[in-house]
Design a protein around this motif. Structure first.
Motif, PDB file in Angstrom:
ATOM      1  N   LEU A  67      31.488  33.086  36.828  1.00 46.67           N
ATOM      2  CA  LEU A  67      32.602  33.660  35.939  1.00 46.67           C
ATOM      3  C   LEU A  67      31.579  34.555  34.874  1.00 46.67           C
ATOM      4  N   ARG A  68      30.410  33.869  34.630  1.00 50.31           N
ATOM      5  CA  ARG A  68      29.857  34.662  33.784  1.00 50.31           C
ATOM      6  C   ARG A  68      29.028  35.718  34.407  1.00 50.31           C
ATOM      7  N   GLU A  69      28.744  35.962  35.672  1.00 48.36           N
ATOM      8  CA  GLU A  69      28.080  36.951  36.284  1.00 48.36           C
ATOM      9  C   GLU A  69      28.668  38.087  36.662  1.00 48.36           C
ATOM     10  N   GLY A  70      30.156  37.829  36.935  1.00 44.39           N
ATOM     11  CA  GLY A  70      31.414  38.674  37.310  1.00 44.39           C
ATOM     12  C   GLY A  70      31.173  39.902  36.771  1.00 44.39           C
ATOM     13  N   LEU A  82      43.244  33.345  35.545  1.00 39.97           N
ATOM     14  CA  LEU A  82      42.185  33.137  35.042  1.00 39.97           C
ATOM     15  C   LEU A  82      42.291  32.288  33.681  1.00 39.97           C
ATOM     16  N   VAL A  83      43.549  32.354  32.956  1.00 43.83           N
ATOM     17  CA  VAL A  83      43.839  31.403  31.832  1.00 43.83           C
ATOM     18  C   VAL A  83      43.880  29.988  32.297  1.00 43.83           C
ATOM     19  N   ARG A  84      44.857  29.939  33.677  1.00 44.87           N
ATOM     20  CA  ARG A  84      44.738  28.570  34.216  1.00 44.87           C
ATOM     21  C   ARG A  84      43.374  27.954  34.403  1.00 44.87           C
ATOM     22  N   GLU A  85      42.560  28.702  35.435  1.00 45.08           N
ATOM     23  CA  GLU A  85      41.344  28.440  35.627  1.00 45.08           C
ATOM     24  C   GLU A  85      40.472  27.986  34.433  1.00 45.08           C
ATOM     25  N   LEU A  86      40.384  28.814  33.514  1.00 42.71           N
ATOM     26  CA  LEU A  86      39.669  28.503  32.202  1.00 42.71           C
ATOM     27  C   LEU A  86      40.276  26.755  31.691  1.00 42.71           C
ATOM     28  N   ALA A 111      28.398  25.916  27.914  1.00 47.36           N
ATOM     29  CA  ALA A 111      28.554  27.108  28.880  1.00 47.36           C
ATOM     30  C   ALA A 111      29.809  27.885  29.117  1.00 47.36           C
ATOM     31  N   TRP A 112      30.860  26.931  28.884  1.00 47.72           N
ATOM     32  CA  TRP A 112      32.311  27.264  28.903  1.00 47.72           C
ATOM     33  C   TRP A 112      32.756  28.489  27.754  1.00 47.72           C
ATOM     34  N   PHE A 113      32.232  27.955  26.621  1.00 46.54           N
ATOM     35  CA  PHE A 113      32.246  28.658  25.457  1.00 46.54           C
ATOM     36  C   PHE A 113      31.625  30.115  25.687  1.00 46.54           C
ATOM     37  N   ASP A 114      30.503  30.113  26.172  1.00 49.10           N
ATOM     38  CA  ASP A 114      29.453  31.291  26.441  1.00 49.10           C
ATOM     39  C   ASP A 114      30.400  32.201  27.128  1.00 49.10           C
ATOM     40  N   LEU A 115      31.442  31.820  27.892  1.00 43.94           N
ATOM     41  CA  LEU A 115      32.194  32.791  28.685  1.00 43.94           C
ATOM     42  C   LEU A 115      32.875  33.854  28.038  1.00 43.94           C
ATOM     43  N   ALA A 116      33.094  33.479  26.834  1.00 42.87           N
ATOM     44  CA  ALA A 116      33.887  34.260  25.712  1.00 42.87           C
ATOM     45  C   ALA A 116      33.613  35.772  25.598  1.00 42.87           C
ATOM     46  N   ASP A 117      32.220  35.974  25.703  1.00 39.49           N
ATOM     47  CA  ASP A 117      31.648  37.312  25.328  1.00 39.49           C
ATOM     48  C   ASP A 117      31.955  38.119  26.803  1.00 39.49           C
ATOM     49  N   LEU A 119      33.640  37.619  29.383  1.00 38.91           N
ATOM     50  CA  LEU A 119      35.007  37.828  29.781  1.00 38.91           C
ATOM     51  C   LEU A 119      35.985  38.950  29.034  1.00 38.91           C
ATOM     52  N   ALA A 120      35.283  38.679  27.614  1.00 38.06           N
ATOM     53  CA  ALA A 120      35.969  39.946  26.686  1.00 38.06           C
ATOM     54  C   ALA A 120      36.024  41.387  27.152  1.00 38.06           C
ATOM     55  N   GLY A 121      34.906  41.742  27.981  1.00 37.50           N
ATOM     56  CA  GLY A 121      34.691  43.063  28.287  1.00 37.50           C
ATOM     57  C   GLY A 121      35.374  43.157  29.611  1.00 37.50           C
ATOM     58  N   ARG A 122      36.032  42.217  30.241  1.00 41.66           N
ATOM     59  CA  ARG A 122      36.489  42.473  31.621  1.00 41.66           C
ATOM     60  C   ARG A 122      38.050  42.365  31.679  1.00 41.66           C
ATOM     61  N   VAL A 123      38.513  41.584  30.662  1.00 39.14           N
ATOM     62  CA  VAL A 123      39.961  41.242  30.640  1.00 39.14           C
ATOM     63  C   VAL A 123      40.727  41.835  29.571  1.00 39.14           C
ATOM     64  N   LYS A 124      41.911  42.455  29.835  1.00 38.54           N
ATOM     65  CA  LYS A 124      42.688  43.121  28.763  1.00 38.54           C
ATOM     66  C   LYS A 124      43.432  42.010  28.190  1.00 38.54           C
ATOM     67  N   ASP A 125      43.240  41.491  26.867  1.00 46.68           N
ATOM     68  CA  ASP A 125      43.769  40.347  26.405  1.00 46.68           C
ATOM     69  C   ASP A 125      44.841  40.854  25.436  1.00 46.68           C
ATOM     70  N   SER A 126      45.864  41.330  25.520  1.00 44.72           N
ATOM     71  CA  SER A 126      46.866  42.111  24.685  1.00 44.72           C
ATOM     72  C   SER A 126      47.542  40.850  24.056  1.00 44.72           C
ATOM     73  N   ARG A 127      47.914  39.609  24.669  1.00 41.77           N
ATOM     74  CA  ARG A 127      48.582  38.778  24.038  1.00 41.77           C
ATOM     75  C   ARG A 127      47.595  37.671  23.398  1.00 41.77           C
TER      76      ARG A 127
END
Length: 436
Positions: A67-70, A82-86, A111-117, A119-127
């Motif tokens: 997930l981090r390297e995607g 993605l939300v369900r998996e996280l 490491a899970w929290f480190d995904l926040a950055d 993922l922020a550039g990869r997913v449109k999180d309008s909600r």
């Protein structure tokens, strides 16, 4: 007599599925996994959890790394998955791995929290679903870190903050209030060197941690020179020093933030926000207490009550008085509220204090000062209706006038008018039965 076997129905439920038997369920799970890679990954993680902490940690690492390297964009269609998996990964770390090995769990949750950055550039999180997931998990960091212990957890969290401050400053800020005082104090101490020149983000984290730990010295070091002179944080510094039994330092901090004398412009005193000065006055009372100037502190509390009509201030004042003196002080306060320049503010205090008779007397004595635009009037009227119907009716009449002036009508106005009619009748009966 033996119980009859459970009855199977076609409803898809946990109870009914359990009746299919282990072999049949295993076959169905394999079919589902063949068509859903995400479901298959979850099954692998569940199997790893059964094998032990090391296997689960290794399996979690593989998925977290992926997930981090995607690099690809995550469309709105894939965002729910993605939300369900996280959420599932977090639950495995928090609920399963923590019980097996808290230190391994803490590292994986970091490491899970480190995904926040990334993922922020990869997913449109309008909600705000992904963001909310990370924000809501902050208390879990505190819980697992406390399980690991102060010496093991504090350096890990410090390192995370040092390397990824944008992620970890808000996480630790939210986690601080639920950390153990020992962990918060140790982490605050690790952040203490260089606080004078640290970023505002780092100073705020250290401030929240030291607040939780009760470490006044670290809390003070998070303040800039400008903040020390401000009426808000500067006065709070004086209050904390006073509470810590350091009256001389508290007095110095307080005097450094003394509000300036209001300027007179064209014969009028300039208008200023009273809140900062009130905070300063509260801090001054704490300093007077620390200096042992009890009489002056009590006088200052009384003046503060006269300015604010605060029930909390009066309770604090009364709590410091001897028997009988407290009764005299309460009577004095109620009488003062009845004649307060703003009748509605005075009535608000009396109602909050539970002084119904005094509130009703104030309303009846000054009907011309009753304003109907106060939101609490219907509640006050309902509380006064039983023993003081005349005062309740007077309040509701003013409220009706205010509603009409504001353009309200319909059910809201009809309900108030019906209540007013009942009160008026009760008030008329009370007047007729009153001795001449």
């Amino acid at each position: 007599m033996a119980r009859p076997p459970p009855k199977l129905t076609k409803t898809v439920s946990e109870k009914n599925l359990a009746l299919l038997g282990e072999q049949r369920l295993a076959g169905l799970l394999m079919l589902a996994a063949a068509g859903d890679p995400g479901f298959k990954r979850r099954l692998r993680l569940e199997l790893a959890a059964e094998l032990g902490a090391a296997d689960l940690a290794a399996e979690l690492d593989r998925r977290l790394d992926t997930l981090r390297e995607g690099r690809g964009r995550i469309s709105w269609r894939k965002r729910p998955a993605l939300v369900r998996e996280l959420s599932g990964l977090r639950d495995l770390i928090v609920d399963r791995l923590t019980d097996q090995d808290a230190a391994l769990a803490l590292d994986r949750l970091i490491a899970w929290f480190d995904l926040a950055d990334p993922l922020a550039g990869r997913v449109k999180d309008s909600r705000g679903e992904v963001t909310g997931l990370f924000e809501g998990a902050a208390p879990e960091i505190a819980r697992i870190a406390d399980r690991v212990g102060v010496e093991g957890a504090a350096p890990r969290l410090q390192s995370a903050l040092d390397m990824r401050a944008a992620i970890w400053a808000p996480v630790l800020g939210r986690a601080a209030p639920v950390m153990s005082q020992a962990l918060a104090g140790r982490l605050a101490a690790l952040l203490r060197p260089g606080l004078e020149t640290a970023s505002a983000r780092r100073r705020l984290v250290a401030r929240r941690l030291s607040d939780r730990a009760g470490d006044v010295d670290v809390w003070l070091e998070t303040l800039t020179a400008e903040e020390r002179r401000s009426s808000g944080l500067g006065a709070e510094a004086a209050r904390r020093l006073a509470r810590d039994g350091r009256p001389a330092q508290a007095r110095a901090a307080l005097e450094a933030t003394r509000p300036p004398v209001p300027r007179v412009v064209r014969g009028r005193e300039e208008r200023r926000d009273p809140a900062p000065e009130e905070r300063w006055r509260s801090a001054e009372i704490a300093v007077l207490d620390a200096e042992g100037r009890t009489k002056e502190a009590l006088e200052a509390r009384w003046l503060q009550f006269e300015r604010t009509l605060s029930p909390e201030v009066l309770r604090e004042l009364v709590g410091r008085l001897d028997d009988f003196e407290d009764v005299v002080a309460i009577d004095r306060a109620l009488a003062f509220a009845q004649t307060y320049f703003d009748l509605m503010q005075g009535v608000s205090f009396l109602m909050d204090w539970g002084a119904m008779r005094e509130a009703a007397e104030a309303v009846l004595a000054r009907p011309e000062d009753v304003r109907g635009d106060v939101e609490s009037i219907p509640l006050w009227a309902s509380r006064l209706a039983g023993r003081h119907p005349e005062a309740a009716a007077l309040l509701l009449r003013a409220h009706v006038r205010a509603l009409v002036a504001q353009g309200h009508g319909g059910d809201q106005l009809a309900g108030v008018l019906a209540e007013l009619d009942a009160l008026a009748a009760r008030a008329d009966r009370a007047t007729a039965n009153r001795p001449a």
